[in-house]
Design an enzyme around this catalytic site. Structure first.
Site, PDB file in Angstrom:
ATOM      1  N   GLY A   1       0.810  -1.344   0.021  1.00 32.54           N
ATOM      2  CA  GLY A   1      -0.049   0.006  -0.071  1.00 32.54           C
ATOM      3  C   GLY A   1       0.938   1.332   0.053  1.00 32.54           C
ATOM      4  CG  ASP A   2       3.715   4.055   1.592  1.00 28.99           C
ATOM      5  OD1 ASP A   2       4.398   4.570   0.657  1.00 28.99           O
ATOM      6  OD2 ASP A   2       3.289   4.679   2.492  1.00 28.99           O
ATOM      7  CG  ASP A   3       7.377   4.471  -1.181  1.00 32.31           C
ATOM      8  OD1 ASP A   3       6.691   4.865  -2.338  1.00 32.31           O
ATOM      9  OD2 ASP A   3       8.127   5.271  -0.416  1.00 32.31           O
TER      10      ASP A   3
END
Length: 466
Positions: free
Chosen positions: A249-251
């Site tokens: 959901g992020d990097d």
């Protein structure tokens, strides 16, 4: 004759040594690769562990590791997590130690917040990302360690993050959510061959550490889960990240080194970093981010053989006024990207700060950024490159890159401000600030970093379940 009672008692207290003959139900002969093999091994059940998915094993882990720590000077020890579901809160590792998670074992992060103690805020951040208060200890935590291995036969660590994400979105916390694995102030660290799912926040966070090998990791989180970064090397030296598959959901990977004046004061860069053979899926974030917390500096990063699918951007640089620090000597080659918003993205206006007292005169230095040998398909923008007024990003080199745009691309394919550099054999042609220069091949170092020559040993032990 020895009575049955005494025999069972002896087995229950036994620390199983590699040379021991199994007396009860044997586990599979465990064969794995590690920085160092251990003379002694034990099973979590020897210390009261219960793998029913309901009973807390926090005390069992603490008891086991405390006992095994006494064997550090006698060849070290390994704790085996056998098949089962092992509910646990946070526990601390020790030196000259291996935590081995069996292929049929699942560690379940406790939903009882009291099993995640608060620990000190990181000195290079000054506060936590989520909240200005403290932070919780990671599920697997270690500090001031030498020679520590967390590995398995692709066993699973499930952070059971859904409730943490819900409470975070509802602003029900006053301290930050825990990570799954965090190792601090340590050297000779290996994290490998595990599946991590549903972390409350970041998954793997080595910080203030050196000689770190992270490989063979599968890291999975819902693509809308908040701040579930895959691997975040932070103020570390000599790191190798390879052969990992991350859905986030992020990097997928975020390289960091501290936040504004706190990171500047600590002043420990992330350097001599190799990232290779990574596959990333992250529709709203980067394949690999450099920053935005980069105030201690990031340098000599070598990235190669990367696949990004349905991901917002490739290798992204994030910084801002007030960060200071530097990102320099970055080398990227052989990337394949499919369904991307941006192939190249750099921003000098990432405005999140730990507090209002940041120094706007602390300008970051972004220079010698090299990309080559890349293919991207179904792309919305080729690039968005935004340096800082009176502090341009310099020394950008992009060569041998072919970008195929989506059927409905944006009108401005290359958006460039306050950047300087060159391109060669790039399609579609770049912006005027990155003029075509032929022939040129952007550099990639030919020397090897020390971590690349670290070889893992083949370790084997036959253990028994007491």
């Amino acid at each position: 004759m020895i009575s049955t009672t005494f025999l069972l008692l002896g087995l229950a207290l036994c620390l199983h040594v590699a040379e021991c003959t199994p007396k009860t139900t044997p586990l599979d002969n465990i064969v794995f690769s590690a920085l160092n093999c251990r003379k002694h091994s034990a099973v979590l059940t020897d210390f009261g562990g219960v793998g029913d998915g309901k009973t807390s094993n926090t005390k069992a882990f603490a008891s086991a590791i405390n006992k095994l720590s006494g064997l550090a000077s006698d060849g070290g020890a390994m704790l085996i997590v056998p098949p089962g579901k092992w509910l646990t809160g946070s526990f601390n590792l020790t030196s000259h130690f291996t935590l081995y998670i069996h292929k049929d074992a699942v560690l379940l992060g406790s939903q009882d917040e009291s099993e995640w103690p608060n620990i000190d805020v990181l000195p290079s951040y000054g506060r936590e990302i989520d909240f200005p208060g403290g932070r919780r200890s990671s599920l697997i935590f270690g500090t001031n360690l030498t020679d520590v291995v967390v590995t398995g036969g692709n066993g699973t660590i499930d952070g059971q993050g859904a409730n943490w994400w819900k409470k975070y979105r509802n602003k029900e916390f006053n301290v930050s959510r825990p990570f799954l694995i965090e190792i601090m102030y340590s050297n000779q660290v290996q994290i490998s061959n595990l599946t991590l799912i549903n972390s409350p926040s970041w998954n793997v966070h080595p910080i203030f550490s050196s000689d770190v090998v992270i490989q063979g990791m599968t890291i999975l989180a819902p693509i809308d889960s908040p701040n579930t970064d895959g691997i975040n090397p932070d103020s570390c030296t000599n790191i190798r990240i390879e052969d990992c598959y991350i859905v986030s959901g992020d990097d997928c990977i975020a390289v960091k080194s501290g936040w504004d004046r706190y990171g500047l004061k600590v002043g420990i860069p992330t350097q001599q970093l190799v990232i290779r053979r990574l596959t990333c899926i992250s529709p709203d974030s980067a394949t690999i981010a450099l920053g935005s917390e980069m105030s201690g500096g990031i340098q000599d990063v070598r990235i190669e053989d990367i696949t990004a699918i349905n991901t917002e951007s490739g290798v992204r640089i994030k910084t801002a006024l007030g960060r200071g620090g530097f990102v320099r000597d970055i080398y990227v080659r052989r990337m394949i990207m499919k369904t991307m918003k941006y192939v190249f993205w750099m921003t000098g206006s990432y405005r999140l700060h730990p507090d209002p007292s940041f120094d706007p005169k602390a300008l970051p230095e972004i220079t010698r950024i090299n990309y080559r040998d890349m293919v991207a398909e179904n792309v919305t923008y080729a690039a968005r490159l935004d340096g800082i007024s009176n502090d341009p990003f310099t020394g950008i080199c992009i060569s041998n890159v072919t970008i195929t745009l989506t059927e409905k691309p944006k009108k401005l394919i290359w958006n460039c401000t306050n950047v300087e550099g060159v391109t060669s054999n790039v399609t579609p042609p770049a912006c005027d600030l990155l003029p075509e220069k032929k022939p040129i091949e952007c550099p990639f170092p030919e020397d090897r970093l020390p971590i690349e020559d670290v070889k893992l040993k083949s370790c084997s032990t036959a253990s028994t379940v007491a």
